[in-house]
Design a protein around this motif. Structure first.
Motif, PDB file in Angstrom:
ATOM      1  N   ALA A   1      -1.863   4.824 -11.565  1.00 21.19           N
ATOM      2  CA  ALA A   1      -2.878   4.354 -10.470  1.00 21.19           C
ATOM      3  C   ALA A   1      -3.039   5.352  -9.503  1.00 21.19           C
ATOM      4  O   ALA A   1      -4.141   5.679  -9.128  1.00 21.19           O
ATOM      5  CB  ALA A   1      -2.319   2.889  -9.949  1.00 21.19           C
ATOM      6  N   ALA A   2      -1.533   5.960  -9.172  1.00 19.73           N
ATOM      7  CA  ALA A   2      -1.563   7.362  -8.243  1.00 19.73           C
ATOM      8  C   ALA A   2      -2.596   8.310  -8.791  1.00 19.73           C
ATOM      9  O   ALA A   2      -3.333   9.038  -8.064  1.00 19.73           O
ATOM     10  CB  ALA A   2      -0.378   7.796  -7.931  1.00 19.73           C
TER      11      ALA A   2
ATOM     12  N   ALA B   1      -7.317   2.711  -5.863  1.00 17.91           N
ATOM     13  CA  ALA B   1      -6.871   2.283  -7.213  1.00 17.91           C
ATOM     14  C   ALA B   1      -6.072   1.137  -6.994  1.00 17.91           C
ATOM     15  O   ALA B   1      -5.296   0.839  -5.966  1.00 17.91           O
ATOM     16  CB  ALA B   1      -6.205   3.193  -7.997  1.00 17.91           C
ATOM     17  N   VAL B   2      -5.917   0.029  -7.896  1.00 17.31           N
ATOM     18  CA  VAL B   2      -5.201  -1.389  -7.703  1.00 17.31           C
ATOM     19  C   VAL B   2      -4.157  -1.299  -9.163  1.00 17.31           C
ATOM     20  O   VAL B   2      -4.742  -1.089  -9.934  1.00 17.31           O
ATOM     21  CB  VAL B   2      -6.367  -2.440  -7.742  1.00 17.31           C
ATOM     22  CG1 VAL B   2      -5.452  -3.749  -7.605  1.00 17.31           C
ATOM     23  CG2 VAL B   2      -7.167  -2.138  -6.568  1.00 17.31           C
TER      24      VAL B   2
ATOM     25  N   ARG C   1       0.973  -1.286   0.009  1.00 19.94           N
ATOM     26  CA  ARG C   1       0.028   0.046  -0.097  1.00 19.94           C
ATOM     27  C   ARG C   1       0.879   1.250  -0.004  1.00 19.94           C
ATOM     28  O   ARG C   1       1.684   1.286   0.805  1.00 19.94           O
ATOM     29  CB  ARG C   1      -0.855   0.183   1.314  1.00 19.94           C
ATOM     30  CG  ARG C   1      -2.160  -1.138   1.007  1.00 19.94           C
ATOM     31  CD  ARG C   1      -2.755  -0.836   2.478  1.00 19.94           C
ATOM     32  NE  ARG C   1      -3.976  -2.008   2.571  1.00 19.94           N
ATOM     33  CZ  ARG C   1      -5.143  -1.738   2.275  1.00 19.94           C
ATOM     34  NH1 ARG C   1      -5.545  -0.614   2.031  1.00 19.94           N
ATOM     35  NH2 ARG C   1      -5.994  -2.792   2.274  1.00 19.94           N
ATOM     36  N   THR C   2       0.676   1.946  -0.910  1.00 20.55           N
ATOM     37  CA  THR C   2       1.155   3.576  -1.166  1.00 20.55           C
ATOM     38  C   THR C   2       0.048   4.511  -1.035  1.00 20.55           C
ATOM     39  O   THR C   2      -0.346   4.367  -2.248  1.00 20.55           O
ATOM     40  CB  THR C   2       2.097   3.459  -2.224  1.00 20.55           C
ATOM     41  OG1 THR C   2       3.165   2.485  -1.997  1.00 20.55           O
ATOM     42  CG2 THR C   2       2.950   4.918  -2.306  1.00 20.55           C
ATOM     43  N   ASP C   3      -0.144   5.108   0.127  1.00 17.92           N
ATOM     44  CA  ASP C   3      -1.272   6.031  -0.057  1.00 17.92           C
ATOM     45  C   ASP C   3      -2.729   5.324  -0.314  1.00 17.92           C
ATOM     46  O   ASP C   3      -2.873   4.266   0.085  1.00 17.92           O
ATOM     47  CB  ASP C   3      -0.950   7.216  -0.991  1.00 17.92           C
ATOM     48  CG  ASP C   3       0.216   8.222  -0.593  1.00 17.92           C
ATOM     49  OD1 ASP C   3       0.494   8.358   0.736  1.00 17.92           O
ATOM     50  OD2 ASP C   3       1.021   8.507  -1.381  1.00 17.92           O
ATOM     51  N   ALA C   4      -3.294   5.764  -1.587  1.00 16.85           N
ATOM     52  CA  ALA C   4      -4.553   4.938  -1.824  1.00 16.85           C
ATOM     53  C   ALA C   4      -4.226   4.004  -2.775  1.00 16.85           C
ATOM     54  O   ALA C   4      -5.386   3.412  -3.346  1.00 16.85           O
ATOM     55  CB  ALA C   4      -5.505   6.023  -2.199  1.00 16.85           C
ATOM     56  N   VAL C   5      -2.991   3.730  -3.368  1.00 20.49           N
ATOM     57  CA  VAL C   5      -2.893   2.758  -4.212  1.00 20.49           C
ATOM     58  C   VAL C   5      -2.431   1.498  -3.653  1.00 20.49           C
ATOM     59  O   VAL C   5      -1.575   1.556  -2.664  1.00 20.49           O
ATOM     60  CB  VAL C   5      -1.881   3.294  -5.409  1.00 20.49           C
ATOM     61  CG1 VAL C   5      -1.612   1.946  -6.373  1.00 20.49           C
ATOM     62  CG2 VAL C   5      -2.265   4.478  -5.961  1.00 20.49           C
TER      63      VAL C   5
ATOM     64  N   ALA D   1      -6.191   9.723  -7.214  1.00 19.46           N
ATOM     65  CA  ALA D   1      -6.358  11.222  -6.575  1.00 19.46           C
ATOM     66  C   ALA D   1      -7.757  11.932  -7.509  1.00 19.46           C
ATOM     67  O   ALA D   1      -7.922  12.881  -7.091  1.00 19.46           O
ATOM     68  CB  ALA D   1      -5.165  11.991  -7.070  1.00 19.46           C
ATOM     69  N   GLY D   2      -8.169  11.066  -8.308  1.00 14.17           N
ATOM     70  CA  GLY D   2      -9.445  11.590  -9.029  1.00 14.17           C
ATOM     71  C   GLY D   2     -10.863  11.264  -8.485  1.00 14.17           C
ATOM     72  O   GLY D   2     -10.892  10.774  -7.527  1.00 14.17           O
TER      73      GLY D   2
END
Length: 262
Positions: free
Chosen positions: A198-199, A49-50, A8-12, A203-204
């Protein structure tokens, strides 16, 4: 060894098929881990996002045939129960996941491995990327959703050719056919490029992205009336989000919108 790595990196969230000595072929442990992790991520609001990747120099060689041979020789049960138990749930979850999925396709993606890549929303490859619809080579038809995804990507006639002749498709042709969306110049850059994309998606407006996926799924199989109904439903959902209201106000005020996925 952990068959599926979850980072996991932030929301990805990056899911890495981790059997590099076997070209990340899919044994029962890996299939179950992927199936169950995707189910968890669907409900995980912190994941926006994945990325789906393979360890080492390959994406995924498909079914682990060594394990499959042992099943054939044992004569225990139906030899392809794995389609219902594993491949179908994985395909259904990937296709309907209400958040973007990016496949980092480095090296070979064969059989069910190619099918997994085709279920992603966007596929990133490099010079060594190859797709091989290998099912017919071992006397099987397509699975893991390839009969649905492949003709939508390349057309019915080309899908028949790829599935029946089972000839490898290199990176350049894969781009031309639409099997790859983007290609980088260096294989080492495939995963970073996929994660960067994905990052950006994470962020969208991820609620809208999920709605877009549902719209297209309905439109692919339905009539114009079905598509219009799906659009109305999607806009009703998206129109009520904080993201829509905030982005509209930001546009009016000539500001850059900040999306929160809600």
């Amino acid at each position: 060894m952990t068959e599926l790595l979850v980072d996991r990196t932030d929301a990805v969230v990056t899911l890495t098929l981790n059997r590099p000595s076997a070209m990340n072929s899919l044994n029962v442990a890996l299939k179950e881990a992927l199936r169950d992790t995707l189910a968890e991520l669907e409900a995980d609001r912190s994941c926006r996002a994945v990325v789906l990747a393979g360890a080492g120099g390959s994406f995924c060689a498909g079914q682990d045939l060594r394990e499959h041979v042992a099943t054939l020789e044992s004569g225990a049960g139906k030899t392809l129960d794995t389609v219902q138990a594993h491949y179908n749930p994985i395909a259904a979850r990937l296709s309907s996941l209400p958040k973007p999925v990016v496949a980092a396709v480095r090296g070979m993606a064969a059989g069910a491995g190619a099918s997994l890549a085709f279920l992603a929303d966007i596929r990133v490859g490099g010079p060594s990327t190859k797709f091989l619809m290998a099912f017919a080579k071992v006397g099987l038809a397509a699975d893991t959703g390839a009969s649905w995804t492949l003709p939508r990507l390349v057309g019915h006639a080309k899908a028949i050719e790829l599935l029946m002749l089972a000839e490898p498709v290199g990176a350049d042709e894969a781009c031309r056919l639409g099997l790859l969306n983007r290609m980088v110049d260096d294989d080492e850059g495939v995963l970073p490029a996929a994660q960067e994309l994905a990052a950006r998606l994470a962020a969208g407006p991820t609620v809208a992205y999920g709605a877009i996926k549902r719209q297209l799924s309905v439109a692919d199989a339905g009539t114009l009336a079905d598509a219009l109904a799906a659009e109305a439903q999607a806009q009703a959902i998206c129109g009520g989000t904080n993201d829509h209201r905030a982005a509209t106000m930001a546009f009016v005020n000539k500001q850059r919108p900040v999306f929160e996925g809600r």
